[in-house]
Design a protein around this motif. Structure first.
Motif, short mmCIF file in Angstrom:
data_model
loop_
_atom_site.label_atom_id
_atom_site.label_comp_id
_atom_site.label_asym_id
_atom_site.label_seq_id
_atom_site.Cartn_x
_atom_site.Cartn_y
_atom_site.Cartn_z
N THR A 270 51.44 35.93 39.37
CA THR A 270 50.41 36.84 39.85
C THR A 270 50.27 38.03 38.91
O THR A 270 51.27 38.59 38.45
CB THR A 270 50.74 37.33 41.27
OG1 THR A 270 50.80 36.19 42.14
CG2 THR A 270 49.70 38.29 41.78
N PHE A 271 49.03 38.41 38.65
CA PHE A 271 48.71 39.52 37.76
C PHE A 271 47.62 40.38 38.39
O PHE A 271 47.01 39.99 39.39
CB PHE A 271 48.23 39.02 36.40
CG PHE A 271 49.24 38.15 35.69
CD1 PHE A 271 50.13 38.70 34.79
CD2 PHE A 271 49.29 36.79 35.92
CE1 PHE A 271 51.06 37.91 34.14
CE2 PHE A 271 50.22 35.99 35.28
CZ PHE A 271 51.10 36.56 34.38
N ALA A 272 47.36 41.51 37.74
CA ALA A 272 46.24 42.38 38.13
C ALA A 272 46.23 42.67 39.62
O ALA A 272 45.22 42.52 40.31
CB ALA A 272 44.90 41.74 37.71
N LYS A 273 47.41 43.08 40.13
CA LYS A 273 47.56 43.44 41.54
C LYS A 273 47.10 42.31 42.46
O LYS A 273 46.38 42.53 43.44
CB LYS A 273 46.81 44.74 41.85
CG LYS A 273 47.32 45.93 41.05
CD LYS A 273 46.55 47.20 41.36
CE LYS A 273 47.07 48.37 40.55
NZ LYS A 273 46.32 49.62 40.80
N ALA A 274 47.52 41.09 42.09
CA ALA A 274 47.29 39.87 42.88
C ALA A 274 45.86 39.36 42.82
O ALA A 274 45.50 38.42 43.53
CB ALA A 274 47.72 40.07 44.35
N ARG A 275 45.00 39.96 41.96
CA ARG A 275 43.62 39.50 41.88
C ARG A 275 43.47 38.29 40.96
O ARG A 275 42.48 37.57 41.03
CB ARG A 275 42.71 40.63 41.39
CG ARG A 275 42.57 41.79 42.37
CD ARG A 275 41.42 42.70 41.97
NE ARG A 275 41.60 43.26 40.65
CZ ARG A 275 42.25 44.39 40.41
NH1 ARG A 275 42.80 45.06 41.40
NH2 ARG A 275 42.37 44.86 39.17
N VAL A 276 44.45 38.07 40.08
CA VAL A 276 44.41 36.95 39.14
C VAL A 276 45.75 36.21 39.19
O VAL A 276 46.81 36.84 39.32
CB VAL A 276 44.16 37.44 37.70
CG1 VAL A 276 44.19 36.27 36.73
CG2 VAL A 276 42.83 38.16 37.60
N GLN A 277 45.67 34.89 39.11
CA GLN A 277 46.89 34.10 39.08
C GLN A 277 46.81 33.07 37.97
O GLN A 277 45.72 32.61 37.60
CB GLN A 277 47.11 33.39 40.43
CG GLN A 277 47.35 34.35 41.58
CD GLN A 277 47.51 33.64 42.90
OE1 GLN A 277 47.14 32.49 43.06
NE2 GLN A 277 48.07 34.35 43.88
N ILE A 278 47.97 32.74 37.43
CA ILE A 278 48.08 31.61 36.51
C ILE A 278 48.96 30.59 37.19
O ILE A 278 50.11 30.89 37.55
CB ILE A 278 48.64 32.03 35.15
CG1 ILE A 278 47.61 32.87 34.40
CG2 ILE A 278 49.02 30.82 34.31
CD1 ILE A 278 47.95 33.19 32.97
N VAL B 286 46.38 27.09 34.52
CA VAL B 286 45.02 27.45 34.89
C VAL B 286 44.99 28.90 35.38
O VAL B 286 45.84 29.31 36.17
CB VAL B 286 44.49 26.53 36.01
CG1 VAL B 286 43.02 26.82 36.29
CG2 VAL B 286 44.69 25.06 35.64
N THR B 287 44.00 29.65 34.90
CA THR B 287 43.82 31.05 35.30
C THR B 287 42.60 31.18 36.18
O THR B 287 41.56 30.56 35.92
CB THR B 287 43.63 31.95 34.06
OG1 THR B 287 44.74 31.79 33.19
CG2 THR B 287 43.51 33.41 34.46
#
Length: 453
Positions: free
Chosen positions: A145-153, A208-209
């Motif tokens: 999880t990245f960007a405060k949970a707004r994006v995931q890989i 996948v992002t």
């Protein structure tokens, strides 16, 4: 930087390898000569034989000239005393302590200042959190999880069943029908930063992002039906199992722990009143069958033996358990591991190694340092999150006009509460969050490092 590592075990050697490869000068201290000799044959490292909690040993190993001290011996008490002593001898040093015992961990966090510890690392609790996340959000092998949970890989296998095998990436949206980006592919132990002409093959590991909602839609579009985990069986009653059962309880997932040691079973029963504790040998098929493991939603193989964990997970998969997680203590020989149907894997050593590497990078580059760093593709690639600051180059310029280094991919750009999967016309502005994927051949410390000189 000058870095002193106490403890030449699995974690100490992994840190020596990672931090040494980034150009830091490493000194390794341990009380056993044989493990130091092994480290010297493998890495460019200075070694010192001695007790890391001893003031004399720390002085002679050069602690007064060090920038960072990492206490990763097998004894929590030694690690805490070593950090306190190191900080006393060198007040400007940054100290990191590995604390594993549940009896100490809360105390270590609360009294970190008194102990002279800047960062407390607990590999078992970190691993339990990783496993709990995988069980709460099933459907992928791993999820970062990245960007405060707004994006995931996320990580998944390309198979005939999920329609990903033999698909050219420029046609992938016809299959996935979601706003996502294929950021990396692991094939035959080699990581690729694919372009539109890249063709996925069966058993490729695909990264996948996308936004969580888009990734969920992708699962539905490729026919992967995920149901929430309600009942989990945990094989082995060690520290990871203890922390995991605690976290699953908070997520309203009931858990059962199978442990061979009667004394440990009694301890777990006292500390985990809402968890079912079974005294049994998970290496016995009769024990697993007696517990009807095929009726569970998930199984976590969490004993102290990698071989037993692998065999147990293979048996769980054969019994149709939809969510299987395998704990690996060593984590080496990923090519062999990836060929086995053992679900997702978690390696405590790798998790805390990257946590510490991220902390050291942040110390070295306070301005423009990475917000988060994750290894993917078995360590062959990194996903790095940056914030665009006033020193970032090419603000407001279209990505298609930028010269970005080879094997570097901008996976997403976040602005405020929105996040986009970028195309050639996209750009970033001051305050945006940029997620970058790169292979591990070169180190990226700051966002400006992705651009060609």
């Amino acid at each position: 930087m000058e870095i002193l590592i106490a403890g030449a075990g699995k974690v100490g050697k992994a840190l020596t390898k990672e931090l040494g490869s980034e150009g830091h000068n490493i000194t390794l201290i341990d009380s056993k000569a044989v493990v130091l000799e092994d480290a010297q044959t493998k890495y460019d490292v200075i070694t010192y034989e001695g007790n890391a909690a001893s003031q004399v040993a720390l002085k002679e190993s050069g602690v007064e000239n060090m920038d960072v001290f990492i206490a990763a011996t097998n004894a929590d008490e030694v690690n805490m005393l070593a950090c306190l002593t190191a900080h006393t001898l060198n007040p400007r040093i940054r100290t990191i302590a590995r604390i594993r015992n549940p009896l100490y961990i809360d105390q270590a966090y609360q009294m970190s200042g008194a102990f002279g510890v800047d960062l407390v690392i607990n590999p078992e609790r970190t691993s339990a959190s990783e496993i709990a996340t995988q069980l709460k959000y099933p459907g992928f092998l791993k999820r970062e999880t990245f960007a405060k949970a707004r994006v995931q890989i996320v990580e998944l296998k390309a198979t005939r069943e999920n329609k990903l095998a033999d698909v050219m990436l420029k046609n992938i949206h016809n299959v996935l029908k979601s706003k996502i980006l294929i950021t990396a592919v692991l094939r035959d132990n080699q990581a690729y930063m694919p372009n539109g002409d890249f063709i996925l093959r069966e058993n490729d590991t695909v990264f996948v992002t996308g936004e969580p909602e888009q990734l969920h839609n992708m699962l539905k579009n490729i026919g992967v039906i995920t149901k929430p985990v309600k009942h989990c069986v945990i094989c082995g009653g060690g520290r990871i199992s203890y922390y995991l059962a605690q976290q699953l309880e908070k997520s309203h997932i009931t858990s059962t722990i199978i442990e061979i040691d009667p004394k440990k079973c009694d301890e777990l029963a006292c500390t985990l009143p809402n968890t079912t504790i079974i005294n049994g040998d998970v290496s016995s098929q009769a024990v697993l069958d007696g517990e009807d493991i095929g009726e569970y939603d998930a199984l976590v193989s969490c004993t102290g033996l990698d071989e037993l964990n692998i065999v147990t997970s293979l048996y769980a998969t054969a019994n149709g358990i939809p969510n299987v997680v395998t704990k690996l203590g060593r984590g080496e020989d990923r090519k062999l591991i990836n060929s086995l149907n053992i679900g997702s894997t978690v390696c405590p050593k790798d998790l805390i190694t990257m946590h510490i590497v991220r902390y050291v990078r942040a110390i070295q580059n306070k301005e423009g340092a990475a917000l988060t760093i994750h290894k993917i593709a078995d360590g062959h690639a990194e996903v790095i999150e940056f914030s665009v600051d006033k020193d970032t180059k090419h603000i407001g310029e279209a990505l298609k006009d930028l010269k970005i280094r080879r094997n570097v991919l901008i996976a997403s750009i976040g602005s405020g509460t929105s996040t986009v999967i970028p195309n050639g016309n996209s750009s970033f502005k001051l305050g945006d969050t940029v997620i970058v994927v790169t292979n591990a051949s070169s180190t990226i410390y700051q966002l400006n490092d992705i651009f060609e000189a």
